[in-house]
Design a protein around this motif. Structure first.
Motif, PDB file in Angstrom:
ATOM      1  N   SER A  58     -21.091 -35.733   2.954  1.00 18.57           N
ATOM      2  CA  SER A  58     -21.295 -36.960   2.179  1.00 18.57           C
ATOM      3  C   SER A  58     -20.105 -37.905   2.316  1.00 18.57           C
ATOM      4  O   SER A  58     -20.272 -39.132   2.367  1.00 18.57           O
ATOM      5  CB  SER A  58     -21.528 -36.629   0.701  1.00 18.57           C
ATOM      6  OG  SER A  58     -22.744 -35.930   0.532  1.00 18.57           O
ATOM      7  N   GLY A  61     -20.543 -39.805   5.483  1.00 22.16           N
ATOM      8  CA  GLY A  61     -21.567 -40.833   5.315  1.00 22.16           C
ATOM      9  C   GLY A  61     -21.037 -42.035   4.554  1.00 22.16           C
ATOM     10  O   GLY A  61     -21.314 -43.187   4.911  1.00 22.16           O
ATOM     11  N   ASP A 177     -28.577 -39.364   1.894  1.00 22.11           N
ATOM     12  CA  ASP A 177     -27.649 -38.348   1.393  1.00 22.11           C
ATOM     13  C   ASP A 177     -28.397 -37.374   0.483  1.00 22.11           C
ATOM     14  O   ASP A 177     -28.552 -37.612  -0.709  1.00 22.11           O
ATOM     15  CB  ASP A 177     -26.505 -39.025   0.631  1.00 22.11           C
ATOM     16  CG  ASP A 177     -25.366 -38.059   0.326  1.00 22.11           C
ATOM     17  OD1 ASP A 177     -25.509 -36.860   0.629  1.00 22.11           O
ATOM     18  OD2 ASP A 177     -24.341 -38.502  -0.223  1.00 22.11           O
ATOM     19  N   ILE A 209     -28.222 -36.416   5.789  1.00 17.32           N
ATOM     20  CA  ILE A 209     -27.266 -35.438   5.273  1.00 17.32           C
ATOM     21  C   ILE A 209     -28.036 -34.409   4.459  1.00 17.32           C
ATOM     22  O   ILE A 209     -28.730 -34.757   3.504  1.00 17.32           O
ATOM     23  CB  ILE A 209     -26.202 -36.127   4.407  1.00 17.32           C
ATOM     24  CG1 ILE A 209     -25.413 -37.142   5.243  1.00 17.32           C
ATOM     25  CG2 ILE A 209     -25.263 -35.108   3.777  1.00 17.32           C
ATOM     26  CD1 ILE A 209     -24.511 -38.046   4.430  1.00 17.32           C
TER      27      ILE A 209
END
Length: 323
Positions: A58, A61, A177, A209
């Motif tokens: 994360s 990202g 995410d 993700i």
């Protein structure tokens, strides 16, 4: 050399968080959340980032979205340094795991989806409302949702609102995410099918993700496996998940449900022990403290990506004969 079709190119990207102590909050160290990650996000593809909780998925990202500051390395958009965060919002958007937590409960769905349009001034009045209603239709929500509030919708409908909100800026990249992990299996399948349809229509690029390797095997084109801030293995999802080369990827697959019921996975010891602290990671191969194939030389092994068949890359590993 960056791929000609690369939408975003990451080169040796690192993200570190300062550790502060004392009354004056002096910086006494750093936690390395991401360490030297490089890859391209190609137009129209789905790139999955997988790994255990806390591996840096994360954070990476958020760094691409400029929600986290990059300590080292570069992130370039279509060959150019990323613009300001506001300008980048036109190119890249995000859909979070908890849709209700990312939607202001005081705003109607129409205002939530139209917020980006209002901020950037791309449309006003009736034209703006027409765009929002079209977005509701695209994510398969009824027109009546326009005047509702987030708490009046189901979890799956809330996630559709989050997707419509991301689409409002007509981005090229959407960071997903853990966007489906909180949903029921049937709803999850509906959302994934919707995302595939939108990708085909708008040639969207997804950074997916996730910790769910079953979903990754069905949804992603390529996959990068992360451990303690570093990439352990990367390549076409079908190749990596059916014939993993790095011991961490094999252990991760052995610890999860099979991606394909017909797929054979060689039995390897399951992952045991805790992930080491990113503040003081192991020397050499970071997986060596939990690796069933660890050797004495692993403590001195320099981290580098080694080319493998079918365009794959694997972190250097003594068990694979890499020196």
């Amino acid at each position: 050399m960056p791929d000609a079709q690369a939408l975003f190119s990451l080169h040796d990207v690192s993200v570190r968080y300062p550790i502060r102590r004392g009354f004056f909050q002096r910086v006494v160290g750093h936690v390395g959340a991401v360490d030297g990650v490089s890859f391209d996000l190609r137009r129209g593809e789905t790139m999955a980032l997988v790994g255990e909780s806390g591996c840096g998925k994360s954070t990476l990202g958020r760094a691409i979205l400029r929600l986290e500051q990059v300590a080292d390395g570069t992130i370039k958009a279509t060959g150019k340094p990323a613009a300001t965060r506001k300008d980048l919002a036109r190119k890249a958007q995000v859909v979070f795991q908890d849709p209700l937590g990312s939607l202001d409960p005081r705003w109607t769905i129409g205002n939530l989806i139209g917020e980006g349009i209002d901020v950037h001034g791309t449309a006003r009045g009736a034209e703006r409302d027409s765009i929002v209603r079209d977005l509701l239709k695209q994510v398969e929500l009824p027109a009546s949702a326009f005047h509702k509030f987030p708490h009046q919708l189901s979890g799956g409908q809330q996630q559709r609102v989050a997707i419509a909100r991301a689409l409002a800026m007509r981005p090229e990249l959407i960071v997903l995410d853990e966007a489906t992990s909180a949903l029921d299996v049937s709803v999850q399948a509906q959302i994934l099918n919707l995302l595939k349809d939108l990708q085909a229509e708008y040639n969207l690029t997804y950074l997916f993700i996730s910790h769910d390797l079953t979903v990754v095997g069905q949804f992603a084109d390529r996959v990068a496996v992360m451990y303690l801030g570093r990439i352990m293995e990367m390549g076409d999802a079908a190749d990596v998940l059916s014939a993993p080369r790095h011991p961490y990827t094999r252990a991760l697959l052995a610890s999860s449900l099979k991606v394909d019921p017909d797929m054979r996975i060689d039995r390897v010891p399951l992952l045991t022990g805790d992930v080491p602290s990113p503040r003081n990671p192991p020397s050499g191969c970071r997986f060596r403290t939990r690796c069933p194939q660890a050797q004495a030389g692993c403590a001195e092994l320099r981290h580098r990506m080694v080319p493998a068949p079918n365009g794959r890359e694997t972190a250097a590993c003594l068990a694979n004969g890499d020196l």
